[in-house]
Write a protein that holds these residues in place. Structure first.
Motif, PDB file in Angstrom:
ATOM      1  N   LEU A 144      96.494 -12.539 107.391  1.00 51.17           N
ATOM      2  CA  LEU A 144      97.599 -13.293 106.816  1.00 51.17           C
ATOM      3  C   LEU A 144      97.853 -12.850 105.387  1.00 51.17           C
ATOM      4  CD1 LEU A 144      96.617 -16.916 107.888  1.00 51.17           C
ATOM      5  CD2 LEU A 144      98.426 -15.530 108.856  1.00 51.17           C
ATOM      6  N   SER A 158      95.914 -15.053 102.179  1.00 56.93           N
ATOM      7  CA  SER A 158      94.865 -15.949 102.670  1.00 56.93           C
ATOM      8  C   SER A 158      93.548 -15.476 102.080  1.00 56.93           C
ATOM      9  CB  SER A 158      94.851 -15.932 104.193  1.00 56.93           C
ATOM     10  OG  SER A 158      93.538 -15.948 104.674  1.00 56.93           O
ATOM     11  N   ARG A 197      85.756 -26.071 118.430  1.00 54.20           N
ATOM     12  CA  ARG A 197      85.098 -24.775 118.569  1.00 54.20           C
ATOM     13  C   ARG A 197      84.667 -24.236 117.222  1.00 54.20           C
ATOM     14  NH1 ARG A 197      87.163 -20.393 122.776  1.00 54.20           N
ATOM     15  NH2 ARG A 197      85.474 -19.086 122.027  1.00 54.20           N
ATOM     16  N   GLN A 201      78.466 -23.163 114.001  1.00 53.93           N
ATOM     17  CA  GLN A 201      78.372 -22.016 113.092  1.00 53.93           C
ATOM     18  C   GLN A 201      78.946 -22.370 111.719  1.00 53.93           C
ATOM     19  OE1 GLN A 201      79.699 -22.155 116.249  1.00 53.93           O
ATOM     20  NE2 GLN A 201      80.272 -20.084 116.876  1.00 53.93           N
ATOM     21  N   LEU A 202      80.072 -23.112 111.737  1.00 57.11           N
ATOM     22  CA  LEU A 202      80.698 -23.482 110.468  1.00 57.11           C
ATOM     23  C   LEU A 202      79.798 -24.416 109.674  1.00 57.11           C
ATOM     24  CD1 LEU A 202      84.362 -23.884 111.691  1.00 57.11           C
ATOM     25  CD2 LEU A 202      83.598 -22.365 109.870  1.00 57.11           C
ATOM     26  N   LEU A 210      80.083 -14.819 110.789  1.00 52.82           N
ATOM     27  CA  LEU A 210      80.678 -16.110 111.156  1.00 52.82           C
ATOM     28  C   LEU A 210      81.897 -15.904 112.050  1.00 52.82           C
ATOM     29  CD1 LEU A 210      80.896 -19.212 110.804  1.00 52.82           C
ATOM     30  CD2 LEU A 210      82.400 -18.772 108.844  1.00 52.82           C
ATOM     31  N   SER A 239      81.161 -14.771 115.497  1.00 47.66           N
ATOM     32  CA  SER A 239      80.567 -15.782 116.380  1.00 47.66           C
ATOM     33  C   SER A 239      81.633 -16.644 117.067  1.00 47.66           C
ATOM     34  CB  SER A 239      79.618 -16.684 115.575  1.00 47.66           C
ATOM     35  OG  SER A 239      80.357 -17.600 114.785  1.00 47.66           O
ATOM     36  N   PHE A 240      82.873 -16.594 116.593  1.00 44.64           N
ATOM     37  CA  PHE A 240      83.926 -17.394 117.214  1.00 44.64           C
ATOM     38  C   PHE A 240      84.430 -16.793 118.522  1.00 44.64           C
ATOM     39  CE2 PHE A 240      85.309 -18.558 112.640  1.00 44.64           C
ATOM     40  CZ  PHE A 240      84.334 -19.524 112.575  1.00 44.64           C
ATOM     41  N   TYR A 241      84.190 -15.484 118.700  1.00 44.55           N
ATOM     42  CA  TYR A 241      84.795 -14.785 119.837  1.00 44.55           C
ATOM     43  C   TYR A 241      83.816 -14.609 120.981  1.00 44.55           C
ATOM     44  CZ  TYR A 241      88.510 -13.679 116.541  1.00 44.55           C
ATOM     45  OH  TYR A 241      89.512 -13.773 115.627  1.00 44.55           O
ATOM     46  N   LYS A 267      97.357 -26.763 116.075  1.00 48.41           N
ATOM     47  CA  LYS A 267      96.400 -27.434 116.943  1.00 48.41           C
ATOM     48  C   LYS A 267      95.062 -27.575 116.209  1.00 48.41           C
ATOM     49  CE  LYS A 267      94.744 -26.811 121.583  1.00 48.41           C
ATOM     50  NZ  LYS A 267      93.946 -25.636 121.699  1.00 48.41           N
ATOM     51  N   LEU A 307     101.340 -19.269 114.840  1.00 46.98           N
ATOM     52  CA  LEU A 307     101.072 -20.187 113.729  1.00 46.98           C
ATOM     53  C   LEU A 307     102.277 -21.069 113.434  1.00 46.98           C
ATOM     54  CD1 LEU A 307      99.149 -18.012 111.134  1.00 46.98           C
ATOM     55  CD2 LEU A 307      98.338 -20.090 112.243  1.00 46.98           C
ATOM     56  N   ARG A 358      94.279 -16.118 121.010  1.00 48.58           N
ATOM     57  CA  ARG A 358      93.459 -16.002 119.806  1.00 48.58           C
ATOM     58  C   ARG A 358      92.267 -15.074 120.018  1.00 48.58           C
ATOM     59  NH1 ARG A 358      94.024 -21.958 118.992  1.00 48.58           N
ATOM     60  NH2 ARG A 358      96.055 -22.086 118.023  1.00 48.58           N
ATOM     61  N   ARG A 386      94.325 -22.097 107.687  1.00 47.59           N
ATOM     62  CA  ARG A 386      95.260 -21.335 108.523  1.00 47.59           C
ATOM     63  C   ARG A 386      94.567 -20.108 109.089  1.00 47.59           C
ATOM     64  NH1 ARG A 386     100.398 -19.290 106.629  1.00 47.59           N
ATOM     65  NH2 ARG A 386     101.189 -20.025 108.602  1.00 47.59           N
ATOM     66  N   ARG A 387      93.747 -19.468 108.261  1.00 48.13           N
ATOM     67  CA  ARG A 387      93.058 -18.264 108.722  1.00 48.13           C
ATOM     68  C   ARG A 387      92.174 -18.602 109.933  1.00 48.13           C
ATOM     69  NH1 ARG A 387      91.684 -14.799 110.798  1.00 48.13           N
ATOM     70  NH2 ARG A 387      91.003 -12.695 110.261  1.00 48.13           N
ATOM     71  N   LEU A 388      91.500 -19.764 109.854  1.00 45.29           N
ATOM     72  CA  LEU A 388      90.669 -20.200 110.975  1.00 45.29           C
ATOM     73  C   LEU A 388      91.518 -20.472 112.200  1.00 45.29           C
ATOM     74  CD1 LEU A 388      87.931 -22.760 109.988  1.00 45.29           C
ATOM     75  CD2 LEU A 388      87.671 -20.464 110.928  1.00 45.29           C
ATOM     76  N   ALA A 389      92.719 -21.006 111.971  1.00 39.17           N
ATOM     77  CA  ALA A 389      93.582 -21.354 113.099  1.00 39.17           C
ATOM     78  C   ALA A 389      94.007 -20.119 113.887  1.00 39.17           C
ATOM     79  CB  ALA A 389      94.819 -22.105 112.608  1.00 39.17           C
ATOM     80  N   THR A 390      93.909 -18.916 113.292  1.00 37.26           N
ATOM     81  CA  THR A 390      94.259 -17.714 114.051  1.00 37.26           C
ATOM     82  C   THR A 390      93.082 -17.203 114.886  1.00 37.26           C
ATOM     83  OG1 THR A 390      93.570 -16.083 112.411  1.00 37.26           O
ATOM     84  CG2 THR A 390      95.783 -17.007 112.161  1.00 37.26           C
ATOM     85  N   THR A 391      91.909 -17.796 114.716  1.00 35.39           N
ATOM     86  CA  THR A 391      90.740 -17.393 115.499  1.00 35.39           C
ATOM     87  C   THR A 391      90.516 -18.441 116.593  1.00 35.39           C
ATOM     88  OG1 THR A 391      89.076 -18.685 114.328  1.00 35.39           O
ATOM     89  CG2 THR A 391      89.706 -16.581 113.338  1.00 35.39           C
ATOM     90  N   PRO A 392      89.600 -18.176 117.519  1.00 37.20           N
ATOM     91  CA  PRO A 392      89.319 -19.202 118.529  1.00 37.20           C
ATOM     92  C   PRO A 392      88.674 -20.462 117.940  1.00 37.20           C
ATOM     93  CG  PRO A 392      88.598 -17.047 119.281  1.00 37.20           C
ATOM     94  CD  PRO A 392      88.943 -16.900 117.828  1.00 37.20           C
ATOM     95  N   ALA A 393      88.178 -20.399 116.689  1.00 37.61           N
ATOM     96  CA  ALA A 393      87.590 -21.597 116.089  1.00 37.61           C
ATOM     97  C   ALA A 393      88.703 -22.529 115.630  1.00 37.61           C
ATOM     98  CB  ALA A 393      86.718 -21.224 114.904  1.00 37.61           C
TER      99      ALA A 393
END
Ligand SMILES: Nc1ncnc2c1ncn2[C@@H]1O[C@H](COP(=O)(O)OP(=O)(O)O)[C@@H](O)[C@H]1O
Ligand SMILES: [Mg+2]
Lengths: 249, 302
Positions: B82, B85, A7, A11-12, B99, B102-104, A2, B52, B75, A94-101
């Motif tokens: 991983l 990674s 999101r 920040q990114l 960083l 800040s996503f959570y 996805k 994933l 998530r 992929r690493r980002l895809a495992t976070t809410p971002a």
């Protein structure tokens, strides 16, 4: 995977901008190189004299749009795709895809930075050209803006398309190298266009980012609609292809 | 109450069946190991758990949710490390943690995590300049920075030297003590034996056993191994004739006699009868290694 929401974009963007500014070499190559070439050429007195070959412009003025091609080609065809392919290769997306971002947010941040670098480079070129060597400001500002925006969009879309299909950063660069040379050649960067045979000049008119439209609008003629339409078409087609083919891993 | 349920998971890449039929459940608060040789399907399995990858068959439930349908919710609650990674070269340790935090919605305190994982001095060091062990510690920190209920750690200690590996093991035990459920993917026997409460042994895309490390060892026919250096030439057949003995191997000048039951007594009698003295005589009990060989018919290779 996805990637349809944004999101983490803010920040990114902040962190990626910091990383971009930290990479002084790349930054100078994108933002500073065209102006540097302009300055070197401008130091040669003969190139600052009006010349009938260029409808009474100086060579420096005539060549300035080709230097814009350098900026857009380096940033859009080299830096951006290499960056994205590297991120994919190293598993950052992929690493980002495992976070809410969302990894799409990282892609968007990269695009924004690339655009900002291109605009900064263009502004620097126009301003230095004007102040130091009397290169007139674009005489048809609206047409110039349209030609610049559409030409840039076409090249960025091509760059994204390559980034979408290349599996690794090396593969991206291998795919990009011939495209980059063609764009630079037809943009009159290697050989000024007045030295090229007419056929090649015509092909160059339709090669993104469309150096003729830039030159026309710079010297006061509105850009030809066909030139702009071709750029739009390339941007839409390549952009759609990139969106369809892009892999996060 | 299981927090993770995997039922008849199946996943293929083109013609390659990566995961054939994998089922297991993970209980809240345990360290659950996924053990198997390279290519067994461990990474594919946990990536299906992490949402994933889309399974081609079977069910996965994490905290009662579907990793695909409820991806956004999970998530926030599952932290992932991983295999293979990396981060951008120029990104600094502190920046990376802030960083990701800040996503959570409710992140852990990045500064505290940095201290806990011994990264304080590296706060301003770019990723590129970190050692292998430091990169792994940062990777663990990033998996924890969302304050997850579950964390998935894939081949965490591969490529680390023994010292760094032991430090990492202590870290993982401390994470478990905070109440985080951990799925630990590994192909190191020693690591599985030391850390895991229970583990699934996976071979060629299938689960061959799920048990505690001790349970697995107990489950296989208890192997006794007698290892010695004979004072004179001795014929293998003297041992293979014995009912207790299954195999006789020679390594260097050593004879290794394996079997079940009272192998030591049987071997000692043979040696005495033939007036052979055994130097460096040792008796070895079966280990998780043996259990693995028994279960899969081959040795796990590094
Ligand atoms: N992205 C992929 N594309 C094709 N084949 C893959 C891919 N990932 C893994 N495989 C194959 O699937 C099998 C299982 O791999 P993996 O899940 O990585 O095992 P493990 O983590 O136990 O080493 C291997 O045969 C591997 O080559
Ligand atoms: Mg693996």
């Amino acid at each position: 995977m996805k990637g349809n929401d944004m999101r983490g974009f803010g920040q990114l963007l902040r962190v990626e901008t910091r990383l971009y500014l930290r990479d002084v070499g790349t930054m100078l190559a994108t933002v500073g190189l065209p102006t540097l070439v302009l300055v070197v050429l401008g130091l040669v007195p003969a190139l600052r004299r009006p010349d009938p070959t260029f409808d009474g412009q100086t060579f420096v003025s005539y060549f300035a749009p080709s230097l814009l091609v350098v900026t857009v080609a380096v940033a859009g065809l080299n830096v951006l795709p290499t960056m994205l392919a590297t991120y994919r290769e190293r598993g950052v997306l992929r690493r980002l895809a495992t976070t809410p971002a969302s990894p799409a947010a990282l892609l968007a941040a990269q695009l924004v930075i690339t655009l900002a670098a291109i605009v900064a480079s263009a502004v620097l070129l126009v301003v230095v050209g004007r102040l130091a060597f009397g290169v007139p400001l674009p005489r048809h500002p609206l047409g110039f803006a349209a030609a610049f925006v559409l030409g840039t969009a076409a090249l960025l879309a091509l760059g994204l398309l390559v980034a979408a299909v290349a599996r690794t950063a090396k593969a991206a660069q291998a795919l990009m190298a011939p495209l980059f040379l063609l764009i630079m050649f037809f943009g009159g960067v290697y050989l000024p266009r007045f030295l090229l045979p007419d056929l090649l000049v015509r092909i160059g008119d339709y090669t993104p980012p469309g150096v003729q439209a830039l030159l026309d609008s710079w010297t006061g003629t509105p850009p030809q609609p066909l030139h702009l339409a071709i750029m739009t078409g390339i941007a839409v087609l390549a952009g759609a292809g990139a969106a369809k083919l892009f892999r996060w891993e | 109450m299981p927090v993770i349920e995997v039922t008849n998971l199946h996943k293929r890449y083109g013609d390659v069946v990566a995961v054939d039929d994998v089922s297991f459940t993970v209980e809240a608060g345990e360290i659950f190991g996924v053990l198997g040789p390279n290519g067994a399907g461990k990474t594919t399995t946990v990536e299906c758990v992490a949402g994933l990858r889309v399974p081609d068959g079977g069910e996965v439930s994490v905290l009662g949710l579907d990793p695909r349908r409820d991806a956004a919710g999970l998530r926030e609650r599952v932290g992932v490390q991983l295999q293979e990674s990396q981060l951008p070269d120029r990104l600094r340790v502190g920046e990376a943690l802030e960083l990701f935090a800040s996503f959570y919605r409710r992140p852990a305190d990045p500064a505290k995590l940095m201290t806990e994982l011994g990264l304080d001095e590296k706060r301003n060091t770019p990723y590129k300049k970190l050692s292998g062990g430091q990169k792994q510690r940062l990777s663990i920190a990033l998996a924890l920075v969302g304050d997850p209920e579950i964390t998935i750690l894939d081949e965490l200690t591969t490529g680390l030297d023994p010292q760094a590996r032991r430090v990492t093991w202590e870290l993982i035990e401390r994470i478990r003590d905070r109440g985080v459920t951990i799925i630990l993917v590994t192909h190191f026997m020693e690591e599985a034996e030391r850390l895991c409460d229970r583990l699934a042994v996976i071979d060629r895309g299938r689960v061959v056993a799920v048990d505690s490390p001790a349970g697995l060892v107990r489950r296989v026919a208890p192997t006794q191994r007698v290892r010695f250096r004979p004072s004179a030439e001795v014929d293998d057949r003297l041992f293979t004739e014995l009912p207790e003995v299954t195999t006789v191997e020679r390594t260097g000048g050593q004879v290794v006699v394996s079997g079940s039951g009272d192998v030591l007594h049987a071997v000692a009698s043979v040696l005495a009868r033939n007036q052979i003295v055994a130097a460096d005589l040792r008796l070895e009990q079966s280990t998780l290694d043996d259990a693995f060989v028994e279960l899969t018919g081959r040795r796990i290779t590094e």
